[in-house]
Structures are given as C-alpha cells and as structure tokens.
Write a protein that holds these residues in place. Structure first.
Motif, PDB file in Angstrom:
ATOM      1  N   LEU A   1     -30.820  20.049  26.441  1.00  0.00           N
ATOM      2  CA  LEU A   1     -29.830  19.779  27.488  1.00  0.00           C
ATOM      3  C   LEU A   1     -28.430  19.627  26.904  1.00  0.00           C
ATOM      4  O   LEU A   1     -27.442  20.059  27.515  1.00  0.00           O
ATOM      5  CB  LEU A   1     -30.218  18.513  28.262  1.00  0.00           C
ATOM      6  CG  LEU A   1     -31.420  18.638  29.191  1.00  0.00           C
ATOM      7  CD1 LEU A   1     -31.768  17.284  29.785  1.00  0.00           C
ATOM      8  CD2 LEU A   1     -31.158  19.647  30.285  1.00  0.00           C
ATOM      9  N   ASP A   2     -28.344  19.034  25.745  1.00  0.00           N
ATOM     10  CA  ASP A   2     -27.046  18.874  25.090  1.00  0.00           C
ATOM     11  C   ASP A   2     -26.440  20.230  24.733  1.00  0.00           C
ATOM     12  O   ASP A   2     -25.240  20.453  24.928  1.00  0.00           O
ATOM     13  CB  ASP A   2     -27.207  18.009  23.836  1.00  0.00           C
ATOM     14  CG  ASP A   2     -25.888  17.633  23.221  1.00  0.00           C
ATOM     15  OD1 ASP A   2     -24.945  17.317  23.981  1.00  0.00           O
ATOM     16  OD2 ASP A   2     -25.787  17.647  21.970  1.00  0.00           O
ATOM     17  N   LYS A   3     -27.278  21.147  24.259  1.00  0.00           N
ATOM     18  CA  LYS A   3     -26.783  22.491  23.950  1.00  0.00           C
ATOM     19  C   LYS A   3     -26.313  23.203  25.217  1.00  0.00           C
ATOM     20  O   LYS A   3     -25.279  23.868  25.216  1.00  0.00           O
ATOM     21  CB  LYS A   3     -27.876  23.313  23.264  1.00  0.00           C
ATOM     22  CG  LYS A   3     -28.159  22.870  21.842  1.00  0.00           C
ATOM     23  CD  LYS A   3     -29.279  23.659  21.226  1.00  0.00           C
ATOM     24  CE  LYS A   3     -29.630  23.120  19.844  1.00  0.00           C
ATOM     25  NZ  LYS A   3     -30.774  23.808  19.265  1.00  0.00           N
ATOM     26  N   LYS A   4     -27.087  23.060  26.320  1.00  0.00           N
ATOM     27  CA  LYS A   4     -26.683  23.677  27.581  1.00  0.00           C
ATOM     28  C   LYS A   4     -25.369  23.088  28.082  1.00  0.00           C
ATOM     29  O   LYS A   4     -24.502  23.818  28.574  1.00  0.00           O
ATOM     30  CB  LYS A   4     -27.770  23.487  28.645  1.00  0.00           C
ATOM     31  CG  LYS A   4     -29.003  24.325  28.414  1.00  0.00           C
ATOM     32  CD  LYS A   4     -30.031  24.065  29.497  1.00  0.00           C
ATOM     33  CE  LYS A   4     -31.302  24.849  29.252  1.00  0.00           C
ATOM     34  NZ  LYS A   4     -32.318  24.560  30.288  1.00  0.00           N
ATOM     35  N   LEU A   5     -25.226  21.784  27.960  1.00  0.00           N
ATOM     36  CA  LEU A   5     -23.990  21.129  28.383  1.00  0.00           C
ATOM     37  C   LEU A   5     -22.810  21.621  27.562  1.00  0.00           C
ATOM     38  O   LEU A   5     -21.724  21.878  28.112  1.00  0.00           O
ATOM     39  CB  LEU A   5     -24.121  19.609  28.263  1.00  0.00           C
ATOM     40  CG  LEU A   5     -22.876  18.802  28.641  1.00  0.00           C
ATOM     41  CD1 LEU A   5     -22.568  18.992  30.118  1.00  0.00           C
ATOM     42  CD2 LEU A   5     -23.068  17.349  28.305  1.00  0.00           C
ATOM     43  N   ASP A   6     -23.003  21.779  26.268  1.00  0.00           N
ATOM     44  CA  ASP A   6     -21.925  22.311  25.422  1.00  0.00           C
ATOM     45  C   ASP A   6     -21.522  23.712  25.872  1.00  0.00           C
ATOM     46  O   ASP A   6     -20.332  24.046  25.905  1.00  0.00           O
ATOM     47  CB  ASP A   6     -22.352  22.339  23.948  1.00  0.00           C
ATOM     48  CG  ASP A   6     -22.417  20.948  23.338  1.00  0.00           C
ATOM     49  OD1 ASP A   6     -21.803  20.025  23.910  1.00  0.00           O
ATOM     50  OD2 ASP A   6     -23.080  20.783  22.295  1.00  0.00           O
ATOM     51  N   LEU A   7     -22.509  24.547  26.238  1.00  0.00           N
ATOM     52  CA  LEU A   7     -22.200  25.898  26.718  1.00  0.00           C
ATOM     53  C   LEU A   7     -21.411  25.850  28.024  1.00  0.00           C
ATOM     54  O   LEU A   7     -20.437  26.586  28.198  1.00  0.00           O
ATOM     55  CB  LEU A   7     -23.481  26.702  26.912  1.00  0.00           C
ATOM     56  CG  LEU A   7     -24.207  27.146  25.639  1.00  0.00           C
ATOM     57  CD1 LEU A   7     -25.536  27.792  25.992  1.00  0.00           C
ATOM     58  CD2 LEU A   7     -23.348  28.092  24.830  1.00  0.00           C
ATOM     59  N   HIS A   8     -21.823  24.973  28.935  1.00  0.00           N
ATOM     60  CA  HIS A   8     -21.117  24.858  30.209  1.00  0.00           C
ATOM     61  C   HIS A   8     -19.687  24.334  30.019  1.00  0.00           C
ATOM     62  O   HIS A   8     -18.760  24.790  30.695  1.00  0.00           O
ATOM     63  CB  HIS A   8     -21.882  23.959  31.177  1.00  0.00           C
ATOM     64  CG  HIS A   8     -23.112  24.604  31.742  1.00  0.00           C
ATOM     65  ND1 HIS A   8     -23.065  25.709  32.559  1.00  0.00           N
ATOM     66  CD2 HIS A   8     -24.426  24.300  31.603  1.00  0.00           C
ATOM     67  CE1 HIS A   8     -24.292  26.061  32.902  1.00  0.00           C
ATOM     68  NE2 HIS A   8     -25.142  25.224  32.330  1.00  0.00           N
ATOM     69  N   ILE A   9     -19.533  23.404  29.123  1.00  0.00           N
ATOM     70  CA  ILE A   9     -18.184  22.873  28.860  1.00  0.00           C
ATOM     71  C   ILE A   9     -17.295  23.967  28.283  1.00  0.00           C
ATOM     72  O   ILE A   9     -16.132  24.124  28.686  1.00  0.00           O
ATOM     73  CB  ILE A   9     -18.265  21.652  27.909  1.00  0.00           C
ATOM     74  CG1 ILE A   9     -18.844  20.455  28.653  1.00  0.00           C
ATOM     75  CG2 ILE A   9     -16.894  21.306  27.347  1.00  0.00           C
ATOM     76  CD1 ILE A   9     -19.130  19.263  27.773  1.00  0.00           C
ATOM     77  N   GLN A  10     -17.823  24.747  27.341  1.00  0.00           N
ATOM     78  CA  GLN A  10     -17.035  25.840  26.763  1.00  0.00           C
ATOM     79  C   GLN A  10     -16.699  26.885  27.824  1.00  0.00           C
ATOM     80  O   GLN A  10     -15.586  27.411  27.865  1.00  0.00           O
ATOM     81  CB  GLN A  10     -17.791  26.479  25.597  1.00  0.00           C
ATOM     82  CG  GLN A  10     -16.990  27.503  24.845  1.00  0.00           C
ATOM     83  CD  GLN A  10     -15.750  26.898  24.218  1.00  0.00           C
ATOM     84  OE1 GLN A  10     -15.769  25.817  23.674  1.00  0.00           O
ATOM     85  NE2 GLN A  10     -14.640  27.604  24.304  1.00  0.00           N
ATOM     86  N   ASP A  11     -17.666  27.191  28.710  1.00  0.00           N
ATOM     87  CA  ASP A  11     -17.425  28.140  29.799  1.00  0.00           C
ATOM     88  C   ASP A  11     -16.328  27.616  30.722  1.00  0.00           C
ATOM     89  O   ASP A  11     -15.446  28.375  31.138  1.00  0.00           O
ATOM     90  CB  ASP A  11     -18.717  28.368  30.573  1.00  0.00           C
ATOM     91  CG  ASP A  11     -18.591  29.479  31.599  1.00  0.00           C
ATOM     92  OD1 ASP A  11     -17.971  30.517  31.274  1.00  0.00           O
ATOM     93  OD2 ASP A  11     -19.111  29.311  32.718  1.00  0.00           O
TER      94      ASP A  11
ATOM     95  N   VAL B   1     -13.866  25.536  29.948  1.00  0.00           N
ATOM     96  CA  VAL B   1     -12.574  25.613  29.241  1.00  0.00           C
ATOM     97  C   VAL B   1     -12.054  27.043  29.261  1.00  0.00           C
ATOM     98  O   VAL B   1     -10.863  27.286  29.510  1.00  0.00           O
ATOM     99  CB  VAL B   1     -12.724  25.078  27.800  1.00  0.00           C
ATOM    100  CG1 VAL B   1     -11.506  25.401  26.963  1.00  0.00           C
ATOM    101  CG2 VAL B   1     -12.973  23.576  27.811  1.00  0.00           C
ATOM    102  N   ASN B   2     -12.938  28.013  29.030  1.00  0.00           N
ATOM    103  CA  ASN B   2     -12.517  29.422  29.035  1.00  0.00           C
ATOM    104  C   ASN B   2     -12.037  29.845  30.426  1.00  0.00           C
ATOM    105  O   ASN B   2     -11.018  30.527  30.563  1.00  0.00           O
ATOM    106  CB  ASN B   2     -13.658  30.327  28.581  1.00  0.00           C
ATOM    107  CG  ASN B   2     -13.975  30.151  27.116  1.00  0.00           C
ATOM    108  OD1 ASN B   2     -13.161  29.645  26.350  1.00  0.00           O
ATOM    109  ND2 ASN B   2     -15.170  30.530  26.722  1.00  0.00           N
ATOM    110  N   ARG B   3     -12.764  29.446  31.475  1.00  0.00           N
ATOM    111  CA  ARG B   3     -12.359  29.797  32.845  1.00  0.00           C
ATOM    112  C   ARG B   3     -11.027  29.148  33.197  1.00  0.00           C
ATOM    113  O   ARG B   3     -10.179  29.766  33.843  1.00  0.00           O
ATOM    114  CB  ARG B   3     -13.429  29.376  33.846  1.00  0.00           C
ATOM    115  CG  ARG B   3     -14.635  30.268  33.829  1.00  0.00           C
ATOM    116  CD  ARG B   3     -15.663  29.804  34.855  1.00  0.00           C
ATOM    117  NE  ARG B   3     -16.891  30.535  34.696  1.00  0.00           N
ATOM    118  CZ  ARG B   3     -17.220  31.596  35.403  1.00  0.00           C
ATOM    119  NH1 ARG B   3     -16.384  32.073  36.282  1.00  0.00           N
ATOM    120  NH2 ARG B   3     -18.365  32.206  35.196  1.00  0.00           N
ATOM    121  N   LYS B   4     -10.853  27.902  32.799  1.00  0.00           N
ATOM    122  CA  LYS B   4      -9.606  27.200  33.090  1.00  0.00           C
ATOM    123  C   LYS B   4      -8.430  27.911  32.418  1.00  0.00           C
ATOM    124  O   LYS B   4      -7.374  28.118  33.036  1.00  0.00           O
ATOM    125  CB  LYS B   4      -9.690  25.749  32.610  1.00  0.00           C
ATOM    126  CG  LYS B   4      -8.470  24.914  32.974  1.00  0.00           C
ATOM    127  CD  LYS B   4      -8.579  23.521  32.402  1.00  0.00           C
ATOM    128  CE  LYS B   4      -8.081  23.622  31.004  1.00  0.00           C
ATOM    129  NZ  LYS B   4      -7.766  22.425  30.328  1.00  0.00           N
TER     130      LYS B   4
END
Length: 154
Positions: free
Chosen positions: A87-97, A99-102
């Motif tokens: 779950l931590d890895k998935k959360l890191d991916l979502h956070i990076q996504d 930031v990129n979208r923003k």
C-alpha cells in the motif's frame, strides 16, 4: 649489620613437645587467613551467581523468542507488514502521479493565459488602429476609455 628473623610461632620450652602450640601471633595470622579466604569465597560465589543469573535470563529470552516466532500472531504480523509495504508503494505512485498532473495543469494554465493575453493585445491594437483610421477619415469620435490618456491616438 644485624639480621632479624620473623617467626610465626615460637616455642621457648626446653623440652621437645609432641603437640601443636598456638601463640597469640599465630592465632591472629590463622584468623586473618580464614577471614581473607571467606571474603574471597564470598566474592567468587557472588560472581558465579551473577553469571548463572545472566545465563538463565538469556535462556529465558531465547525460549520466549522461539515461542514468539512459533506463534501464529507473528506470521499474521508479517503478512500485514507486506500488505502495508504494498500500500505504501501504491500511495507513493499516486502521490507522484498527482504531482505530475498538478505540474501539467499549471503549465497548461500558463500557456492559456499567455495565449489569451496575446489575442487580447492583438484585438486591442487592431481596434485602436480602426478607431484611429475612422477618426482621421470620417471625423468619427472615439469614446474615451478609463485607461486612455486624452491626447493618445489623435
């Protein structure tokens, strides 16, 4: 030079005796030896007891660790830990996504603002040119804008 000898027990009687004669000095020396031996024995016993207590504590800890590892709760905790890591890895991916979208949205908004400003400036300049032409050619009176100075474009 005179040399002196120290003796532990002295017998001043002229006749040879067959028993053991104790004097006050020899009794003091024997008692000193006994007290020293008992203090040493007590220190050795205390050290040995400390080592035995330490060995027993280590043995109990080892048994508790073996019980803990063998229990089912430990395996459940390991499985939960793996789930949390996933779950931590998935959360890191979502956070990076996110930031990129923003960043992308900010860049697109900046480009739109520049495009709108450019179009507005072109339209404004064209409008001013047409107004200037109409005023020169036909006596057309131009309405004053609040940002215009009175003697501009005459």
């Amino acid at each position: 030079m005179a040399f002196t000898k120290s003796l532990i027990a002295v017998n001043n009687s002229p006749s040879p005796s067959t028993g053991v004669t104790l004097t006050l000095e020899s009794t003091g020396v024997i008692l000193g030896i006994l007290v020293s031996a008992s203090v040493l024995a007590a220190a050795v016993i205390k050290i040995i007891t400390s080592f035995n207590n330490l060995a027993n504590t280590l043995k109990e800890l080892d048994e508790d660790l073996i019980k803990h590892i063998a229990s089912e709760g430990h395996e459940k905790l390991i499985a939960r830990l793996h789930q949390i890591e996933a779950l931590d890895k998935k959360l890191d991916l979502h956070i990076q996504d996110y930031v990129n979208r923003k960043d992308t949205v900010q860049m697109v908004l900046g480009q739109l603002n520049e495009k709108i400003d450019h179009k507005f400036n072109r339209l404004y300049n064209s409008m001013r040119d047409i107004e200037g032409y109409l005023q020169r050619e036909g006596g057309f009176r131009i309405r004053q804008y609040h940002e215009d100075k009175p003697d501009q474009h005459q």
